[in-house]
Design a protein around this motif. Structure first.
Motif, short mmCIF file in Angstrom:
data_model
loop_
_atom_site.label_atom_id
_atom_site.label_comp_id
_atom_site.label_asym_id
_atom_site.label_seq_id
_atom_site.Cartn_x
_atom_site.Cartn_y
_atom_site.Cartn_z
N GLU A 1 0.84 -1.21 0.00
CA GLU A 1 0.00 0.00 0.00
C GLU A 1 0.87 1.25 0.00
O GLU A 1 0.56 2.23 -0.69
CB GLU A 1 -0.93 -0.01 1.22
CG GLU A 1 -1.92 1.15 1.19
CD GLU A 1 -2.94 1.08 2.32
OE1 GLU A 1 -3.75 2.01 2.44
OE2 GLU A 1 -2.90 0.10 3.10
N LEU A 2 1.95 1.22 0.76
CA LEU A 2 2.86 2.36 0.80
C LEU A 2 3.45 2.63 -0.58
O LEU A 2 3.53 3.78 -1.02
CB LEU A 2 3.98 2.10 1.82
CG LEU A 2 5.07 3.18 1.95
CD1 LEU A 2 4.47 4.51 2.38
CD2 LEU A 2 6.15 2.74 2.95
N SER A 3 3.85 1.57 -1.26
CA SER A 3 4.48 1.76 -2.58
C SER A 3 3.52 2.37 -3.60
O SER A 3 3.96 3.00 -4.56
CB SER A 3 5.03 0.42 -3.10
OG SER A 3 3.98 -0.50 -3.33
N THR A 4 2.21 2.20 -3.38
CA THR A 4 1.24 2.80 -4.31
C THR A 4 1.18 4.32 -4.19
O THR A 4 0.61 5.00 -5.06
CB THR A 4 -0.17 2.25 -4.08
OG1 THR A 4 -0.65 2.66 -2.79
CG2 THR A 4 -0.20 0.73 -4.18
N LEU B 1 1.79 4.87 7.52
CA LEU B 1 2.05 3.50 7.08
C LEU B 1 3.48 3.08 7.43
O LEU B 1 3.72 1.95 7.87
CB LEU B 1 1.83 3.38 5.56
CG LEU B 1 0.40 3.13 5.09
CD1 LEU B 1 0.30 3.29 3.58
CD2 LEU B 1 -0.08 1.74 5.52
N GLN B 2 4.43 4.00 7.23
CA GLN B 2 5.81 3.70 7.57
C GLN B 2 5.93 3.36 9.05
O GLN B 2 6.65 2.42 9.43
CB GLN B 2 6.70 4.89 7.23
CG GLN B 2 8.17 4.66 7.56
CD GLN B 2 9.05 5.83 7.17
OE1 GLN B 2 10.02 5.67 6.43
NE2 GLN B 2 8.74 7.02 7.65
N ASP B 3 5.22 4.09 9.90
CA ASP B 3 5.26 3.82 11.34
C ASP B 3 4.65 2.45 11.67
O ASP B 3 5.20 1.70 12.49
CB ASP B 3 4.51 4.91 12.11
CG ASP B 3 5.31 6.19 12.23
OD1 ASP B 3 6.47 6.21 11.80
OD2 ASP B 3 4.77 7.18 12.76
N GLU B 4 3.50 2.16 11.07
CA GLU B 4 2.84 0.88 11.36
C GLU B 4 3.73 -0.28 10.93
O GLU B 4 3.85 -1.29 11.63
CB GLU B 4 1.49 0.82 10.64
CG GLU B 4 0.41 1.66 11.28
CD GLU B 4 0.21 1.31 12.75
OE1 GLU B 4 0.07 0.11 13.07
OE2 GLU B 4 0.20 2.23 13.58
N ILE B 5 4.35 -0.14 9.77
CA ILE B 5 5.27 -1.18 9.30
C ILE B 5 6.44 -1.31 10.26
O ILE B 5 6.84 -2.42 10.64
CB ILE B 5 5.78 -0.83 7.87
CG1 ILE B 5 4.64 -0.92 6.86
CG2 ILE B 5 6.94 -1.76 7.47
CD1 ILE B 5 4.96 -0.26 5.52
N GLY B 6 7.00 -0.18 10.67
CA GLY B 6 8.14 -0.19 11.58
C GLY B 6 7.84 -0.83 12.91
O GLY B 6 8.65 -1.58 13.46
N LYS B 7 6.66 -0.53 13.47
CA LYS B 7 6.27 -1.12 14.76
C LYS B 7 6.24 -2.64 14.68
O LYS B 7 6.81 -3.33 15.51
CB LYS B 7 4.86 -0.63 15.14
CG LYS B 7 4.78 0.68 15.85
CD LYS B 7 3.33 0.93 16.27
CE LYS B 7 3.00 2.40 16.22
NZ LYS B 7 1.57 2.65 16.49
#
Length: 609
Positions: free
Chosen positions: A51-54, A72-78
């Protein structure tokens, strides 16, 4: 992850994990109750990455898209940080466990895919005009959370390349990391050392692990034999090692040039927004205080009864190891009392954590050796120990508890984006706890031998962390300057430069044996450029803060806790300044070295009075 050592080891006679009471094991199920739960997060990470890449190419369309990308970057990082911590710590329980070897590999593979998916983010943000970013911040209140992140990106904008060029540099990473990888393989796998004589008069093969132990021998012939064998081996490979290290320096210079920095040193320090003057002030302050080191070396020569002090005589203890048995339960109590100056809340949380699944205590078959602290956002921190009933191991507990409490407070008080803290401040909390433990023990012992042992322990910590790491930092400065000016890093130049530094640091009171000239060739940290100075600044900051806490009381402790709670919400220099120590000034370094000098005097009065 804050790691102070760590290679896997097992051994005959060691218990297995099933032999250890659960009360002495960390509770990793507080992260994931099962591998199935871990797999669920892995799927979510990959979905969010897609989703981020879109959003690539759409960040300038409005504040909402930028906010969505950052969230999104934060959610992925967590999720990814917890996945990786769980997999690695499960593997560290028993490095022979194939299930968690595979899970760790899977976590690393997912991390690589994530990096690829978000590679566009920073370069694309920086294509948005600053005025437009400011408008986004003014019109979208939720985006305000990321103001410091965006300000820092803008600060470094001149050093970030267009997206295609950033992608090219990222792709070259595997190639440019070759010098470090080659050194690691050569140093740990291929390099073979000769047989030497140990304390029992037996022939043993010299290894990296045995080297320091042999230098601590009370037998000077044992120390000399190990020293000469170690550096003869490196000397025989000086051309290869000079080529490898020279390539690493050229890599640093290449990246700094491409990113339009004045020097490799400036580029390395800019990540933390640390002025180059901090580095230079450290070197200058240590040089000013070399007389204190020389005074310590004179004491060492007298106490050891030597006509000449050699480089191989620097590590053997002046006070024989105290054969004090400190069971783990006693260490918990003592450390818990020693941290009382930090306040009731800190003490209560630390005590509760030490007894409720934070710590994996004892050595078991296949368990990773050494000690570290690690944590993932959303769960309490963890500590790996291999506790033996000794004074040194009690200090290790205090050290790692400092890291854990820093993580606890940071995670409890900061959103994920600011929950991490930089290496520049990472060792402050750990060494502050050690300083408080030293003070606590010194105030509660009348035993002259114990007092001398504690003083010697603290002096060696400062000598190894402040004097030695600063000498390393000066060597790095000289090597990079020489190469940047077009000079060749030949084995002769490297060895001569390193030898002259040793003469300046030790030559006033010590025979600077020629073999030490090649020591540069065995220091792994040189392959992480301009890193070691942070050990020296860290112990200087923690010494200053611990003295304020002990002498000024609750107000100083409150400022210190605010520092722990701040995570990465500001630049490290500013966080420390708010806590009460200005690392842009040489005064914290000078104060630590003044304390060193006073402790040398006290140790001399005990040993020679």
């Amino acid at each position: 992850m804050t790691e102070d050592e760590g290679e896997s080891k097992g051994g005959r006679g060691l218990p297995t994990r099933t032999d250890i009471d659960k009360a002495y094991q960390w509770r990793l199920e507080d992260m994931y109750a099962s591998i199935e739960a871990w797999d669920t997060d892995a799927e979510a990470v990959l979905k969010d990455s897609q989703e981020l890449s879109t959003l690539a190419g759409r960040l300038a369309d409005g504040a909402e898209n930028l906010l969505k990308a950052l969230k999104l970057q934060d959610e992925i990082g967590k999720r990814l940080s917890m996945m990786f911590a769980f997999a690695r710590m499960r593997r560290d329980e028993d490095n022979t466990n194939a299930t968690y070897q595979a899970l760790t590999d899977k976590a690393m593979s997912i991390a690589v895919r994530v990096e690829g998916a978000k590679a566009f983010l920073v370069p694309e943000i920086l294509t948005i005009p600053e005025s437009q970013l400011r408008t986004y911040l003014q019109t979208n209140s939720d985006l305000g959370l990321y103001e410091f992140v965006l300000d820092d990106l803008i600060r470094q904008k001149a050093h970030v390349l267009p997206a295609e060029q950033e992608a090219l540099l990222a792709a070259a990473g595997e190639v440019t990391s070759a010098p470090s990888h080659i050194f690691t393989m050569f140093n740990n796998a291929d390099l073979k050392f000769p047989m030497v004589i140990d304390d029992d008069g037996e022939e043993i093969e010299l290894t990296h692990g045995r080297y320091i132990h042999l230098l601590e021998s009370t037998n000077q012939n044992v120390r000399k034999g190990a020293f000469e064998a170690m550096y003869k081996t490196y000397g025989q490979n000086r051309n290869t090692l000079a080529a490898v290290y020279g390539s690493s320096v050229k890599k640093d210079i290449f990246y700094s040039g491409v990113r339009k920095y004045e020097s490799a040193r400036q580029a390395a320090l800019d990540d933390d927004n640390v002025p180059v003057s901090v580095y230079d002030n450290l070197i200058d302050a240590v040089h000013e205080s070399l007389p204190a080191l020389h005074k310590y070396l004179r004491l060492r020569k007298r106490v050891l009864g030597l006509d000449e002090l050699h480089m191989y005589d620097i590590y053997t203890p002046l006070v024989s190891e105290m054969k004090v048995k400190i069971p783990y339960s006693e260490a918990l109590t003592t450390v818990g009392e020693a941290i009382a100056p930090l306040g009731e809340e800190y003490q209560r949380i630390a005590r509760q954590g030490m007894q409720s699944g934070w710590i994996d205590v004892y050595e078991t078959k296949g368990k990773t050796s050494g000690a570290y602290s690690w944590g993932a956002y959303g769960v309490h921190p963890y500590i790996l120990l291999n506790y033996q009933d000794s004074l040194d191991n009690m200090f290790t507990l205090a050290h790692e508890l400092g890291h854990a409490m820093h993580t606890y407070y940071s995670h409890a008080n900061q959103p994920f984006v600011y929950s991490g803290y930089t290496i520049f401040v990472a060792e402050v909390a750990s060494t502050c706890n050690e300083a408080l433990l030293t003070d606590y023990l010194l105030k509660r012992t009348d035993d002259r031998q114990m007092r001398a042992y504690l003083l010697n322990h603290h002096l060696e910590t400062i000598r190894g962390t402040l004097f030695r790491q600063t000498m390393f930092a000066e060597f790095e400065k000289l090597t990079h300057q020489h190469a940047e000016e077009g000079g060749a890093l030949t084995p002769e130049w490297l060895s001569d430069t390193y030898y002259k530094l040793n003469e300046e640091f030790f030559g006033a009171e010590c025979v600077v044996d020629r073999e030490i000239a090649i020591e540069w060739a065995r220091i792994p940290h040189f392959y992480t450029p301009f890193y070691v100075y942070k050990y020296a600044t860290g112990i200087s900051a923690s010494t200053a803060l611990s003295q304020k806490i002990l002498h000024e009381g609750p107000d100083a402790a409150s400022r210190y806790l605010d520092f722990l709670k701040s995570g990465g919400s500001d630049y490290p220099i500013e966080l420390l300044r708010k806590a009460g120590v200005d690392m842009e000034s040489p005064e914290p370094v000078r104060a630590t070295l003044k304390q060193f000098s006073e402790m040398v005097d006290e140790l001399a009065s005990i040993l020679e009075g």
